[in-house]
Scaffold this active site. Structure first.
Site, short mmCIF file in Angstrom:
data_model
loop_
_atom_site.label_atom_id
_atom_site.label_comp_id
_atom_site.label_asym_id
_atom_site.label_seq_id
_atom_site.Cartn_x
_atom_site.Cartn_y
_atom_site.Cartn_z
NE ARG A 164 13.92 -69.33 36.47
CZ ARG A 164 14.61 -69.00 37.53
NH1 ARG A 164 14.33 -69.54 38.70
NH2 ARG A 164 15.61 -68.15 37.45
CG HIS A 175 42.32 -67.08 61.84
ND1 HIS A 175 41.51 -67.26 62.93
CD2 HIS A 175 41.80 -66.02 61.14
CE1 HIS A 175 40.53 -66.37 62.91
NE2 HIS A 175 40.68 -65.60 61.84
CG HIS A 233 34.60 -74.82 64.97
ND1 HIS A 233 34.46 -73.61 64.30
CD2 HIS A 233 33.44 -74.98 65.68
CE1 HIS A 233 33.29 -73.06 64.61
NE2 HIS A 233 32.65 -73.88 65.44
CB CYS A 250 20.92 -102.22 54.57
SG CYS A 250 21.36 -100.48 54.73
CB CYS A 257 22.93 -101.85 51.21
SG CYS A 257 24.09 -101.88 52.60
CG PHE A 298 4.65 -75.32 52.27
CD1 PHE A 298 3.30 -75.61 52.17
CD2 PHE A 298 5.56 -76.23 51.75
CE1 PHE A 298 2.86 -76.79 51.57
CE2 PHE A 298 5.13 -77.41 51.14
CZ PHE A 298 3.78 -77.68 51.05
#
Length: 338
Positions: free
Chosen positions: A20, A112, A165, A195, A198, A311
């Site tokens: 689910r 802001h 920020h 890698c 990659c 857990f």
């Protein structure tokens, strides 16, 4: 039925509840009311922060004055300080050292009411330019081994200030979580000669089930074994161990991918709180860089939709109730419907 999936880099097992898979609206996060400005991070309030270390600002404007787009200042309440260097010692078998390091704040916008996702591409690029320039500068301090840049958006993700920020913390040791990735990538490189990041990118591009967004230089993808619902990793397509080596074209392409990826998260999950982490290889010291070929820098975006509980703490397993392939599909579709 649930499914156990193994992270290919660190070997961590994740339980994916495939029976689910909850929908985005199942993760109801409380709406965070934004406090009105101005605050200490707003334009014209520069005197309320420590003096700036770096800024992107308009010509003919002075440091610590209005006219900036991105501004970097020391954290007013730092976890670590560059002045607190004392050598490593062992005291009755316990290891310790002074609280040495750098702790900085990257103020992403003078406005802001804007979040990172709201910024235009050219402003986005200035934020990543700040990341790169601060990493480059701190590399000159031979005592610093690692530099982490991270963003907490929203109180549930750990943000104590609402103004957009990021933060930078540089430390004289390599963090354990990063070491896990380094060890995994070194081991893979030693066995395969390539890698692991990659190879993972190539697999994801071949099947496209978990890719959220990509351009000619970067990919955003839901990991095969994500710890958290709607977790996303952003990686450069070309191998690179150090974010500090990115050029202007990289920063422009990264900004485009990041803006679209964060828009997908916002659209799909109704602007959730999240953490963003920039993982890079440790600084090269004494001419040695064992991770140059094996490690691949990347950004992790972790929406704060579930809680880590007993857990997880007791086993290191994570339980993810969202099928990664379904998460990627929902994120992709959210960009198509704009």
């Amino acid at each position: 039925m649930s499914q156990l999936r193994k992270d290919p880099v660190v070997g961590r097992w994740v339980i994916v509840a495939t029976d689910r898979s909850p929908k985005p609206y199942d993760f109801a996060t409380s709406v965070e009311l934004r406090k009105p400005g101005p605050c200490a991070f707003c334009e014209t309030m520069e005197s309320y922060t420590p003096r700036e270390i770096w800024s992107a600002r308009s010509p003919q404007t002075l440091p610590n004055n209005p006219g900036w787009q991105v501004r970097v200042v020391p954290n007013k309440f730092p976890a670590l300080r560059l002045e607190e260097w004392t050598p490593f010692t062992v005291d009755n078998g316990y290891e310790n050292m002074g609280g040495f390091g750098a702790h900085e704040v990257i103020i992403e916008t003078p406005a802001h009411d804007l979040e990172l996702v709201d910024l235009p591409i050219d402003h986005f690029q200035k934020v990543f330019l700040a990341y790169r320039e601060r990493m480059r500068d701190l590399e000159n301090d031979q005592r610093i081994q690692y530099c982490l840049i991270f963003k907490n958006q929203g109180a549930l993700a750990g943000a104590s200030i609402q103004h957009a920020h990021s933060q930078l913390i540089a430390v004289p040791v390599v963090p354990k979580r990063v070491k896990e990735e380094l060890f995994g990538s070194r081991d893979y490189y030693g066995n395969k000669g390539t890698c692991i990041f990659c190879d993972t990118i190539n697999r994801e591009l071949s099947i496209l089930e978990r890719v959220v967004y990509q351009n000619e230089r970067f990919i955003a993808t839901v990991p095969y074994a994500p710890r958290f619902p709607f977790e996303i990793w952003v990686l450069p397509l070309e191998h690179a161990a150090h974010f500090s080596q990115t050029d202007e074209r990289d920063l422009a392409a990264l900004s485009e991918v990041m803006q679209n990826t964060l828009r997908a998260v916002k659209n799909t999950l109704d602007d959730p709180p999240f953490n963003m982490l920039l993982h890079v290889a440790p600084y090269s010291r004494n001419g040695e860089n064992p991770d140059e070929l094996s490690y691949h820098w990347h950004i992790e975006i972790l929406p704060s939709l579930t809680k880590v509980a007993g857990f997880e703490w007791g086993t290191g397993f994570y339980i993810n109730p969202v099928i990664p392939e379904e998460a990627a599909l929902l994120l992709r579709d959210s960009l198509k419907t704009e």
